[in-house]
Design a protein around this motif. Structure first.
Motif, PDB file in Angstrom:
ATOM      1  N   GLU A 220       0.817  -1.217   0.000  1.00 27.08           N
ATOM      2  CA  GLU A 220       0.000   0.000   0.000  1.00 27.08           C
ATOM      3  C   GLU A 220       0.851   1.267   0.000  1.00 27.08           C
ATOM      4  O   GLU A 220       1.943   1.311   0.567  1.00 27.08           O
ATOM      5  CB  GLU A 220      -0.906   0.010   1.240  1.00 27.08           C
ATOM      6  CG  GLU A 220      -1.912  -1.114   1.266  1.00 27.08           C
ATOM      7  CD  GLU A 220      -2.766  -1.067   2.512  1.00 27.08           C
ATOM      8  OE1 GLU A 220      -3.966  -1.322   2.409  1.00 27.08           O
ATOM      9  OE2 GLU A 220      -2.236  -0.762   3.594  1.00 27.08           O
ATOM     10  N   SER A 221       0.302   2.307  -0.632  1.00 32.21           N
ATOM     11  CA  SER A 221       0.831   3.674  -0.543  1.00 32.21           C
ATOM     12  C   SER A 221       2.298   3.776  -0.966  1.00 32.21           C
ATOM     13  O   SER A 221       3.121   4.378  -0.276  1.00 32.21           O
ATOM     14  CB  SER A 221       0.666   4.210   0.890  1.00 32.21           C
ATOM     15  OG  SER A 221       0.961   5.593   0.948  1.00 32.21           O
TER      16      SER A 221
ATOM     17  N   PHE B 140       3.895   6.930   4.104  1.00 33.88           N
ATOM     18  CA  PHE B 140       2.590   6.284   3.999  1.00 33.88           C
ATOM     19  C   PHE B 140       1.501   7.348   4.077  1.00 33.88           C
ATOM     20  O   PHE B 140       1.545   8.247   4.913  1.00 33.88           O
ATOM     21  CB  PHE B 140       2.399   5.264   5.119  1.00 33.88           C
ATOM     22  CG  PHE B 140       1.070   4.552   5.054  1.00 33.88           C
ATOM     23  CD1 PHE B 140       0.941   3.379   4.340  1.00 33.88           C
ATOM     24  CD2 PHE B 140      -0.052   5.063   5.702  1.00 33.88           C
ATOM     25  CE1 PHE B 140      -0.280   2.713   4.273  1.00 33.88           C
ATOM     26  CE2 PHE B 140      -1.273   4.415   5.642  1.00 33.88           C
ATOM     27  CZ  PHE B 140      -1.394   3.234   4.921  1.00 33.88           C
TER      28      PHE B 140
ATOM     29  N   GLN C 199      -2.719   7.575   4.261  1.00 40.53           N
ATOM     30  CA  GLN C 199      -3.977   6.855   4.411  1.00 40.53           C
ATOM     31  C   GLN C 199      -5.067   7.592   3.618  1.00 40.53           C
ATOM     32  O   GLN C 199      -5.381   8.750   3.883  1.00 40.53           O
ATOM     33  CB  GLN C 199      -4.377   6.775   5.890  1.00 40.53           C
ATOM     34  CG  GLN C 199      -5.706   6.096   6.146  1.00 40.53           C
ATOM     35  CD  GLN C 199      -5.782   4.686   5.618  1.00 40.53           C
ATOM     36  OE1 GLN C 199      -6.246   4.487   4.493  1.00 40.53           O
ATOM     37  NE2 GLN C 199      -5.336   3.728   6.428  1.00 40.53           N
ATOM     38  N   ASP C 200      -5.635   6.914   2.636  1.00 41.03           N
ATOM     39  CA  ASP C 200      -6.675   7.537   1.817  1.00 41.03           C
ATOM     40  C   ASP C 200      -8.058   6.976   2.127  1.00 41.03           C
ATOM     41  O   ASP C 200      -9.025   7.247   1.418  1.00 41.03           O
ATOM     42  CB  ASP C 200      -6.364   7.375   0.333  1.00 41.03           C
ATOM     43  CG  ASP C 200      -6.348   5.912  -0.115  1.00 41.03           C
ATOM     44  OD1 ASP C 200      -6.568   5.027   0.741  1.00 41.03           O
ATOM     45  OD2 ASP C 200      -6.132   5.662  -1.315  1.00 41.03           O
TER      46      ASP C 200
ATOM     47  N   ARG D 143      -6.971   1.970   2.686  1.00 39.56           N
ATOM     48  CA  ARG D 143      -5.798   1.158   3.000  1.00 39.56           C
ATOM     49  C   ARG D 143      -5.867   0.575   4.401  1.00 39.56           C
ATOM     50  O   ARG D 143      -6.481   1.144   5.312  1.00 39.56           O
ATOM     51  CB  ARG D 143      -4.538   2.000   2.833  1.00 39.56           C
ATOM     52  CG  ARG D 143      -4.312   2.386   1.377  1.00 39.56           C
ATOM     53  CD  ARG D 143      -3.296   3.475   1.189  1.00 39.56           C
ATOM     54  NE  ARG D 143      -3.092   3.736  -0.238  1.00 39.56           N
ATOM     55  CZ  ARG D 143      -2.640   4.873  -0.737  1.00 39.56           C
ATOM     56  NH1 ARG D 143      -2.318   5.865   0.067  1.00 39.56           N
ATOM     57  NH2 ARG D 143      -2.497   5.008  -2.043  1.00 39.56           N
TER      58      ARG D 143
ATOM     59  N   ARG E  59       2.364  -2.307   6.193  1.00 38.58           N
ATOM     60  CA  ARG E  59       3.058  -2.149   4.915  1.00 38.58           C
ATOM     61  C   ARG E  59       4.295  -3.036   4.795  1.00 38.58           C
ATOM     62  O   ARG E  59       4.499  -3.673   3.757  1.00 38.58           O
ATOM     63  CB  ARG E  59       3.409  -0.682   4.686  1.00 38.58           C
ATOM     64  CG  ARG E  59       3.775  -0.408   3.240  1.00 38.58           C
ATOM     65  CD  ARG E  59       3.689   1.049   2.855  1.00 38.58           C
ATOM     66  NE  ARG E  59       4.609   1.890   3.581  1.00 38.58           N
ATOM     67  CZ  ARG E  59       5.084   3.038   3.102  1.00 38.58           C
ATOM     68  NH1 ARG E  59       4.725   3.471   1.907  1.00 38.58           N
ATOM     69  NH2 ARG E  59       5.913   3.781   3.821  1.00 38.58           N
TER      70      ARG E  59
END
Length: 328
Positions: free
Chosen positions: A166-167, A272, A274-275, A278, A284
């Motif tokens: 992620e990210s 990182f 966060q949207d 995630r 991660r």
């Protein structure tokens, strides 16, 4: 009075603009055209694939009928009277007296017409209209890309997977690379189907592989030599095991669509963010380890993408040029 019927036959390996121009030329000279796709088992591109290209290209043409044969008759790269006689007997047995014209760009058309007692209409023997051949395309499809029939281009297009936890910038880089190389991209369907990671079920995960494979197939239709794909089937499998302890089984065609020519593994050396979709920063590094393990278990080579955003993009562009565009 019987209709005038032209026969256009060949391997169409692959179908290209010269073939298309010849079939259109035949349609302008006769009331109907039979296009016979000829194939044998040992050829590098499967016959049914070539048949599909011709059918797709002429599906709306009122004069053109596309047929297929895998008859085991001799071929030659040179115009041969003896081989032409063998094929002429086959055409006569297959079509009787339907055929009134044969359209080719080669001397063997004269021989076929003679043996069948029909007319040979010669089309652009010097290939001035479309200066290409199927052999040249097979040797270097990207150099001759503009001559490949639209229906055949997905077969030759190469796929690049943007891979990683992620990210790490996969979605952003996918779009950037597609814009840079003036082509299409396949978006990550998981982000569309599962918009909230805290409210995700295994049933949601099971929907992703087919949706993502269909997205790839759709975008391949208009891809310019290379298609960039945001994640892959291995990504979905990692999440299925990590979140639910589930081993994801998919249909064979989905496996086939998820074959890539280059993997770019985006590392976690960026902040990182966060949207809302995630799992979180605490996951991660563990996901990174699982992603590496997944590729290595399937003996899939990959290339690290690291550094700041500009450096990552420059690395990706260089790898696409080196590994994809400069070797095809």
């Amino acid at each position: 009075m019987s209709l005038s019927t032209a026969l256009v036959f060949g391997k169409f390996m692959p179908l290209h603009q010269g073939h298309i121009a010849m079939i259109d030329f035949a349609a302008n000279h006769c009331e109907r055209v039979i296009v016979l796709v000829c194939a044998q088992d040992f050829e590098p591109i499967p016959g049914p694939q070539r048949l599909q290209w011709v059918q797709q290209t002429f599906k709306n043409h009122p004069k053109v009928m596309v047929e297929y044969t895998e008859v085991q008759l001799p071929y030659s790269s040179e115009s041969s009277r003896s081989i032409s006689e063998i094929w002429s007997r086959y055409f006569t047995e297959r079509y009787g007296n339907q055929i009134t014209h044969v359209v080719t760009s080669e001397k063997y058309g004269d021989y076929v017409a003679e043996y069948m007692d029909i007319r040979h209409v010669l089309f652009d023997p010097q290939r001035r209209q479309q200066p290409v051949s199927a052999t040249l395309i097979r040797q270097n499809p990207f150099t001759h890309w503009k001559y490949i029939a639209q229906a055949a281009r997905p077969y030759f297009a190469r796929k690049v997977c943007l891979y990683g936890p992620e990210s790490v910038g996969k979605s952003t880089m996918t779009v950037q690379l597609a814009e840079h190389f003036q082509t299409c991209y396949a978006q990550e369907m998981g982000r569309i189907l599962v918009q909230d990671s805290t409210d995700c079920s295994i049933e949601d995960i099971r929907k992703i592989p087919e949706a993502h494979a269909k997205e790839i197939q759709l975008q391949l239709l208009n891809a310019n030599k290379v298609l960039f794909c945001d994640t892959d089937l291995h990504t979905t499998r990692v999440y299925a095991r990590y979140m639910f302890g589930h081993t994801l089984d998919v249909k064979d065609w989905i496996e086939q669509v998820n074959q890539y020519d280059l993997y770019l593994f985006l590392d976690t050396d960026v902040p990182f963010v966060q949207d809302g979709t995630r799992l979180g920063a605490h996951c991660r590094e563990e996901l990174k380890r699982l992603f590496i393990k997944q590729l290595e278990a399937h003996e899939i080579p990959y290339h690290w993408i690291r550094g700041n955003w500009d450096q990552r993009f420059e690395q990706a562009v260089a790898l696409v040029k080196e590994k994809i565009l400069e070797v095809h």
